[in-house]
Write a protein that holds these residues in place. Sequence first.
Motif, PDB file in Angstrom:
ATOM      1  N   GLU A 134      14.169  -0.798  -7.303  1.00 26.73           N
ATOM      2  CA  GLU A 134      13.090   0.192  -6.274  1.00 26.73           C
ATOM      3  C   GLU A 134      11.837   0.323  -6.524  1.00 26.73           C
ATOM      4  O   GLU A 134      11.120   0.186  -5.628  1.00 26.73           O
ATOM      5  CB  GLU A 134      13.859   1.382  -6.147  1.00 26.73           C
ATOM      6  CG  GLU A 134      15.436   1.113  -5.366  1.00 26.73           C
ATOM      7  CD  GLU A 134      16.216   2.441  -4.730  1.00 26.73           C
ATOM      8  OE1 GLU A 134      15.483   3.477  -4.907  1.00 26.73           O
ATOM      9  OE2 GLU A 134      17.207   2.298  -4.748  1.00 26.73           O
ATOM     10  N   MET A 135      11.329   0.662  -7.745  1.00 27.76           N
ATOM     11  CA  MET A 135      10.129   0.767  -8.163  1.00 27.76           C
ATOM     12  C   MET A 135       9.094  -0.233  -8.032  1.00 27.76           C
ATOM     13  O   MET A 135       8.074  -0.337  -7.489  1.00 27.76           O
ATOM     14  CB  MET A 135      10.160   1.563  -9.506  1.00 27.76           C
ATOM     15  CG  MET A 135      10.659   2.991  -9.633  1.00 27.76           C
ATOM     16  SD  MET A 135      11.023   3.480 -11.416  1.00 27.76           S
ATOM     17  CE  MET A 135       9.321   3.830 -11.793  1.00 27.76           C
ATOM     18  N   THR A 138       8.951  -1.031  -4.398  1.00 28.30           N
ATOM     19  CA  THR A 138       7.979  -0.303  -3.564  1.00 28.30           C
ATOM     20  C   THR A 138       6.595  -0.557  -4.164  1.00 28.30           C
ATOM     21  O   THR A 138       5.648  -0.286  -3.136  1.00 28.30           O
ATOM     22  CB  THR A 138       8.464   1.335  -4.153  1.00 28.30           C
ATOM     23  OG1 THR A 138       9.627   1.558  -3.646  1.00 28.30           O
ATOM     24  CG2 THR A 138       7.449   2.253  -3.140  1.00 28.30           C
ATOM     25  N   ALA A 141       5.433  -3.396  -2.140  1.00 28.69           N
ATOM     26  CA  ALA A 141       5.187  -3.095  -0.572  1.00 28.69           C
ATOM     27  C   ALA A 141       3.905  -2.155  -0.347  1.00 28.69           C
ATOM     28  O   ALA A 141       3.228  -2.522   0.489  1.00 28.69           O
ATOM     29  CB  ALA A 141       6.518  -2.224  -0.055  1.00 28.69           C
ATOM     30  N   ASN A 142       3.716  -1.305  -1.340  1.00 34.43           N
ATOM     31  CA  ASN A 142       2.444  -0.625  -1.246  1.00 34.43           C
ATOM     32  C   ASN A 142       1.223  -1.493  -1.486  1.00 34.43           C
ATOM     33  O   ASN A 142       0.332  -1.305  -0.575  1.00 34.43           O
ATOM     34  CB  ASN A 142       2.325   0.409  -2.171  1.00 34.43           C
ATOM     35  CG  ASN A 142       3.440   1.742  -2.177  1.00 34.43           C
ATOM     36  OD1 ASN A 142       3.927   1.640  -1.363  1.00 34.43           O
ATOM     37  ND2 ASN A 142       3.616   2.356  -3.141  1.00 34.43           N
ATOM     38  N   LYS A 147       6.529  -1.891   4.654  1.00 39.70           N
ATOM     39  CA  LYS A 147       7.901  -1.002   3.983  1.00 39.70           C
ATOM     40  C   LYS A 147       8.385  -1.663   3.222  1.00 39.70           C
ATOM     41  O   LYS A 147       8.870  -2.814   3.129  1.00 39.70           O
ATOM     42  CB  LYS A 147       8.338  -0.489   5.365  1.00 39.70           C
ATOM     43  CG  LYS A 147       7.765   0.183   6.414  1.00 39.70           C
ATOM     44  CD  LYS A 147       8.796   0.933   7.256  1.00 39.70           C
ATOM     45  CE  LYS A 147       8.131   1.949   8.186  1.00 39.70           C
ATOM     46  NZ  LYS A 147       8.588   1.563   9.671  1.00 39.70           N
ATOM     47  N   PRO A 148       8.798  -0.696   2.193  1.00 40.68           N
ATOM     48  CA  PRO A 148       9.951  -1.324   0.948  1.00 40.68           C
ATOM     49  C   PRO A 148      10.955  -2.094   1.749  1.00 40.68           C
ATOM     50  O   PRO A 148      11.580  -2.978   1.205  1.00 40.68           O
ATOM     51  CB  PRO A 148      10.223  -0.041   0.283  1.00 40.68           C
ATOM     52  CG  PRO A 148       8.963   0.842   0.379  1.00 40.68           C
ATOM     53  CD  PRO A 148       8.812   0.489   1.913  1.00 40.68           C
ATOM     54  N   CYS A 151      11.128  -5.768   1.882  1.00 39.01           N
ATOM     55  CA  CYS A 151      11.028  -6.553   0.803  1.00 39.01           C
ATOM     56  C   CYS A 151      12.385  -6.534   0.168  1.00 39.01           C
ATOM     57  O   CYS A 151      13.120  -5.755   0.180  1.00 39.01           O
ATOM     58  CB  CYS A 151       9.939  -5.789  -0.212  1.00 39.01           C
ATOM     59  SG  CYS A 151       8.312  -5.537   0.684  1.00 39.01           S
ATOM     60  N   ALA A 175       4.146  -0.471 -10.694  1.00 39.33           N
ATOM     61  CA  ALA A 175       5.455   0.148 -10.602  1.00 39.33           C
ATOM     62  C   ALA A 175       5.491   1.473 -11.606  1.00 39.33           C
ATOM     63  O   ALA A 175       6.099   2.485 -11.106  1.00 39.33           O
ATOM     64  CB  ALA A 175       6.502  -0.804 -10.780  1.00 39.33           C
ATOM     65  N   LEU A 178       4.684   5.004 -10.257  1.00 35.96           N
ATOM     66  CA  LEU A 178       5.665   5.653  -9.386  1.00 35.96           C
ATOM     67  C   LEU A 178       6.546   6.595  -9.873  1.00 35.96           C
ATOM     68  O   LEU A 178       7.016   6.263 -11.025  1.00 35.96           O
ATOM     69  CB  LEU A 178       6.189   4.504  -8.508  1.00 35.96           C
ATOM     70  CG  LEU A 178       5.308   3.546  -7.487  1.00 35.96           C
ATOM     71  CD1 LEU A 178       6.157   2.371  -7.002  1.00 35.96           C
ATOM     72  CD2 LEU A 178       4.512   4.291  -6.717  1.00 35.96           C
ATOM     73  N   PRO A 181      13.041   6.872  -8.966  1.00 33.86           N
ATOM     74  CA  PRO A 181      13.984   7.366  -7.816  1.00 33.86           C
ATOM     75  C   PRO A 181      14.936   8.188  -8.359  1.00 33.86           C
ATOM     76  O   PRO A 181      15.697   7.784  -9.531  1.00 33.86           O
ATOM     77  CB  PRO A 181      14.503   6.177  -7.275  1.00 33.86           C
ATOM     78  CG  PRO A 181      13.985   4.979  -7.866  1.00 33.86           C
ATOM     79  CD  PRO A 181      12.883   5.654  -9.025  1.00 33.86           C
TER      80      PRO A 181
END
Lengths: 723, 156
Positions: A134-135, A138, A141-142, A147-148, A151, A175, A178, A181
Amino acid sequence: MSDGTKMSRRQFMKASALAGGGLLLACHLPFGALDAFAAGDAVFAPNAFLRIGTDNSVTIIVNKSEMGQGVYTSLPMLVAEELCCDWKRVTFQASPVAPEYNHAQFGPIMVTGGSTSVRSEWSRLSLAGAAAREMLITAAANEWRVKPGACRAENGIVLGPGGMQISFGKIAAKAAKLPVPKEPKLKSGAKILLGRPFHRLDSPAKINGKAVFGIDVTAPGMLTAVIARPPVFGGQVKSFDASRALAVTGVKQVVAVDAGVAVVADGFWPAQKGRELLDIIWDEGPGGQVSTTLMHEEYARLSATPGLVARKDGDAPTVLSQAKKRFDVEYEVPYLAHATMEPLNCFVDMKQESCLVRTGSQFQTVDRNAAARVAGLKPEQVVFETTFLGGGFGRRACTGSDFVVEAAQVAKAVMQPVKVIRSREDDMRAGYYRPMWYDRIAACLDDKGMPLAWHHRIVGQSIIAGTPFESGMVKDGIDDTSVEGASTTLYDIPNLQVELHSPKNAVPVLWWRSVGHSHTAFVMESFLDELAHAAGKDPYQYRRQLLAKHPRTMKVLEIAAKKGGWGKPLPAGHGRGIAVHESFGSYIAQVAEVSLDVQGNIKVHRVVCAVDCGRIVNPDTIKAQMESGIVFGLSAALHGAITLKDGRVEQGNFDSYPLVRMAAAPRIEVHIIASSEPPGGVGEPGVPPIAPAVANALFAATGARLRSLPMTPDKIRAAVNRG
Amino acid sequence: MIVFNVNGKERRVDVSPDTPLLWVLREKLGLNGSKFGCGEGLCGACTVHIDGYPQRSCITPVGDVQGKKVVTIEGIPENHPLKKAWLAQEVSQCGYCQPGQIMSAVALLDKKPKPTDADIDSAMSGNLCRCGTYGRIRRAIHAAGGKSAPKGGKEL
């Protein structure tokens, strides 16, 4: 890196220093700090279990000891599945000892045992991989300002809309900045890795002689020690004269430790030569009176008296007292040595303020703390590194940390790096065995021939009593590991009573691959076979009738019978036996085909094994563990016995404690049941069914029923002659 | 001074000649692939080749190999068909006995490129495996049998 564990210390020490004394506390660190300690190596360490480098390398940190069961492959697969990385870029590292690596279910210790590695780590490692994925997504995507959710990750690459893509290595540093999560989501859909056979990551090092086992550890100026040990358990040194030993070229020092007298030399051979020249007077104490023959008589007497009740359904004693016909039997199994191919050994480098231990351990926290006590240091001052283990089978999870304590004591005496090595005889005679067991069972049948009452008394030492684990693991005097497999039987028997006697004596005992099941499965499955034959029924169908409420057990039984050709014709003199047993959350049935040669030696021709171990990671590992358990169990069934006379262990090496060799190894066929049930263990559960399967096959082939292990030719001949 | 050849290199060691070759390989020459298992020639974990024959280095005094050629697991090339077969059949578990197993198997194939099961039984029964990898060892030897083997003798 696939050479094993060598790299880990430097990197972890560096990590530890920068993380302010903690160990790889990356998840609690400002992520910018990671670049500093990763030094161009790994830039992304979202949790204790994985790191990603700018070169797309993925390192999985494994908190379980690799002793053959394949955890250096199966645990990385769990992380990699959710991470969606390129499996070809995955390497492993042994974890250090730190709270992050404690067992997910067994409390605050790092331990490999109970066939729990995959099942206890499944969730934690899946989430570790998912969080990192996820990281990475994200971060990408950034970069792309999308949007994540638009992707996804695949094979080490983040894929975005319109064909955008970036490798994990390129986005890893971003990553790392970040937040981790808190509730990462696991993938949905088909698995990429899990359930498919993958080659072990540790194989290349192992076939090139490059894998570092404890015995291979070395250091500049390292000395090697062997210890002269008392001839009986509990014996002590009264006095010794080391002058002749010290005259051997290469012998440096002779020091007394709790385990005996250590000869410290510049190599194994001079140490061994020096040991032979020690003049020691021992105080044997009462240990010289221990005899397995006398213990056997004591156990038999005890089995005639009521024990502590471990399970009670209905009222077996009363039903039996009213039975017209009852069956009374005694079963017995001996002490067993683990006999790992790599004899026990341990390297220790002790200094005033620190201590380094390197060894093959399954019990890192316990062993590290034991070394700290010897050193007079805090546990955190001891660095404990896990090497490859040349076999474990429970021996390297020693409740007394014996092989670590003795090495730490020698190291403290010499204050130089030292490795204590046990000779095979030391390894086999210095204790910690599977306990000797004696079982007495009475049973009767109903009018349909099915078991109506089963009254079972088990006599043998507790492996837990007297250890630090007693308060947590012995309840109301019952050590569950003494009765498991009998008290937990799945057979539908209306009146079932299991009782336990736990006599104490000086012989050290320990868990041995499959623990209590190693004995109870033999007793339960052999005696059930006896009852089936007494009732004039087919032993396979008899079991099916008793397992109607247990579909998973039923299924493995049916598959083993079908694939094993149950009921099909056999060559003259051959017999088939079947056994089924649940242990460590897995269900296993085995069909063995045997014959007897003229000397009375059992030849096991073929074993068919069906296993339901729930959801699976690496099917080839499961097959390998079943094969392994069967051969391991067969060595015990046919040959294994540790006996004591005048307190002395009568076996010492592989001539007196034989193992199954190539020519005697059966053809083995393993069938894995597809399952979505929670994962079960695989390291141990292959062992329990083989002894009864072979004993039952022997009965089918010859009419001889053996109620005593090992099934040696003299016992078999006697049983055949009895008819 | 004892002089002998190990994996193609001349080696000189100054040790008591009764020292077993195994401990010289491991402690003096840094070749840790040969393993200590029993010290009595009962388990085969220490198997090396001496002038082409598989021998138990734990019971071979180093004085006896003066002037001889010793090959250890480190001297068997990585592309040897047996090593490749060992990987393909996924033989290793704990791995401790495997160097000795491979050395016995290499010697078998050198003598008999296509061994029968009975040949394998007799050539391999001196090597114990506590993990029970015998079935896979047998398959690996059959798989490698008949494929041309590069000669050993070089350091990896």
